[in-house]
Design a protein around this motif. Sequence first.
Motif, PDB file in Angstrom:
ATOM      1  N   UNK A  45       0.809  -1.337   0.099  1.00 42.20           N
ATOM      2  CA  UNK A  45       0.034   0.010   0.014  1.00 42.20           C
ATOM      3  C   UNK A  45       0.856   1.408  -0.043  1.00 42.20           C
ATOM      4  N   UNK A  46       1.908   1.265   0.735  1.00 41.42           N
ATOM      5  CA  UNK A  46       2.739   2.246   0.669  1.00 41.42           C
ATOM      6  C   UNK A  46       3.705   2.568  -0.507  1.00 41.42           C
ATOM      7  N   UNK A  47       4.388   1.267  -1.023  1.00 36.30           N
ATOM      8  CA  UNK A  47       5.024   1.332  -2.170  1.00 36.30           C
ATOM      9  C   UNK A  47       4.343   1.721  -3.565  1.00 36.30           C
ATOM     10  N   UNK A  48       3.098   1.566  -3.488  1.00 38.70           N
ATOM     11  CA  UNK A  48       2.086   1.724  -4.725  1.00 38.70           C
ATOM     12  C   UNK A  48       0.992   2.838  -4.412  1.00 38.70           C
ATOM     13  N   UNK A  49       1.511   3.493  -3.377  1.00 39.27           N
ATOM     14  CA  UNK A  49       0.457   4.685  -3.396  1.00 39.27           C
ATOM     15  C   UNK A  49      -0.180   5.376  -4.384  1.00 39.27           C
ATOM     16  N   UNK A  50      -1.637   5.225  -4.027  1.00 43.93           N
ATOM     17  CA  UNK A  50      -2.142   5.649  -5.271  1.00 43.93           C
ATOM     18  C   UNK A  50      -2.516   5.157  -6.436  1.00 43.93           C
ATOM     19  N   UNK A  51      -1.635   4.216  -6.886  1.00 47.96           N
ATOM     20  CA  UNK A  51      -1.610   3.339  -7.927  1.00 47.96           C
ATOM     21  C   UNK A  51      -2.418   1.955  -7.854  1.00 47.96           C
ATOM     22  N   UNK A  52      -2.421   1.487  -6.675  1.00 49.36           N
ATOM     23  CA  UNK A  52      -3.172   0.360  -6.691  1.00 49.36           C
ATOM     24  C   UNK A  52      -3.957   0.543  -5.169  1.00 49.36           C
ATOM     25  N   UNK A  53      -5.343   0.009  -5.312  1.00 49.86           N
ATOM     26  CA  UNK A  53      -6.041  -0.031  -3.930  1.00 49.86           C
ATOM     27  C   UNK A  53      -5.979  -1.338  -3.303  1.00 49.86           C
ATOM     28  N   UNK A  54      -5.827  -1.348  -2.370  1.00 51.80           N
ATOM     29  CA  UNK A  54      -6.048  -2.603  -1.523  1.00 51.80           C
ATOM     30  C   UNK A  54      -7.262  -2.650  -0.592  1.00 51.80           C
ATOM     31  N   UNK A  55      -7.767  -3.572  -0.649  1.00 49.18           N
ATOM     32  CA  UNK A  55      -9.044  -3.530   0.219  1.00 49.18           C
ATOM     33  C   UNK A  55      -9.366  -5.101   1.036  1.00 49.18           C
ATOM     34  N   UNK A  56      -9.530  -5.157   2.316  1.00 51.28           N
ATOM     35  CA  UNK A  56      -9.704  -6.191   3.007  1.00 51.28           C
ATOM     36  C   UNK A  56     -11.325  -6.491   3.283  1.00 51.28           C
ATOM     37  N   UNK A  57     -11.525  -7.881   3.045  1.00 51.60           N
ATOM     38  CA  UNK A  57     -12.629  -8.506   3.202  1.00 51.60           C
ATOM     39  C   UNK A  57     -12.595  -9.400   4.230  1.00 51.60           C
ATOM     40  N   UNK A  58     -13.602  -9.184   5.370  1.00 50.11           N
ATOM     41  CA  UNK A  58     -13.535 -10.316   6.461  1.00 50.11           C
ATOM     42  C   UNK A  58     -14.805 -11.076   5.843  1.00 50.11           C
ATOM     43  N   UNK A  59     -14.282 -12.365   5.619  1.00 46.49           N
ATOM     44  CA  UNK A  59     -15.189 -13.496   5.197  1.00 46.49           C
ATOM     45  C   UNK A  59     -16.356 -13.832   6.112  1.00 46.49           C
ATOM     46  N   UNK A  60     -16.040 -13.502   7.619  1.00 44.86           N
ATOM     47  CA  UNK A  60     -17.093 -13.990   8.527  1.00 44.86           C
ATOM     48  C   UNK A  60     -18.068 -12.806   8.571  1.00 44.86           C
ATOM     49  N   UNK A  61     -17.757 -11.466   8.249  1.00 44.27           N
ATOM     50  CA  UNK A  61     -18.869 -10.668   8.188  1.00 44.27           C
ATOM     51  C   UNK A  61     -19.471 -10.421   6.823  1.00 44.27           C
ATOM     52  N   UNK A  62     -18.852 -10.960   5.881  1.00 42.51           N
ATOM     53  CA  UNK A  62     -19.323 -10.700   4.371  1.00 42.51           C
ATOM     54  C   UNK A  62     -19.228 -11.819   3.719  1.00 42.51           C
TER      55      UNK A  62
END
Length: 107
Positions: A45-62
Motif C-alpha cells: 500500500x505504501x510502495x504503490x501509493x495511489x496506483x493500487x487500491x487494497x481492500x480487506x474483506x472479512x469473510x465472516x462478516x461478508x
Amino acid sequence: MAIQHAESAEGLREKVKSGGLVLVDYGAEWCAPCRNLTPILEDLSREYDGAVSIVKVDCDELPELAAEAGVMGMPTVVVYKGGQPVEKLVGLSPKPVYTGVISRYLN
C-alpha cells in the motif's frame, strides 16, 4: 493510500468497478496466514501509493462476497483490473509474488 476495509458488498463492488487496479484480500481475524499477510499488504500500500487500491474483506462478516469470489481457502487475494478479476492467489505467498502480479497488471 491506506488499506481499506470493505464495510458492505455494494461498497466493494463499487470500488472494484472504479476501473483501477484493486487487490482484494479475503480473510478472517482468526486466520493466522491472513494476519501474516497484513504487513505485506501494508508495505504494498505504501510502495504503490495511489496506483493500487487494497481492500480487506472479512469473510465472516461478508460471506456473500467470499462466495461471489469463489473463495475456497484463506487468505485469497483477487486482483481486479477494469472491474474484472484477472488473477487469484490462494494461500500466503512471499511479497515478491504480490509485487510481480501488481507489476504485470499495472502497466
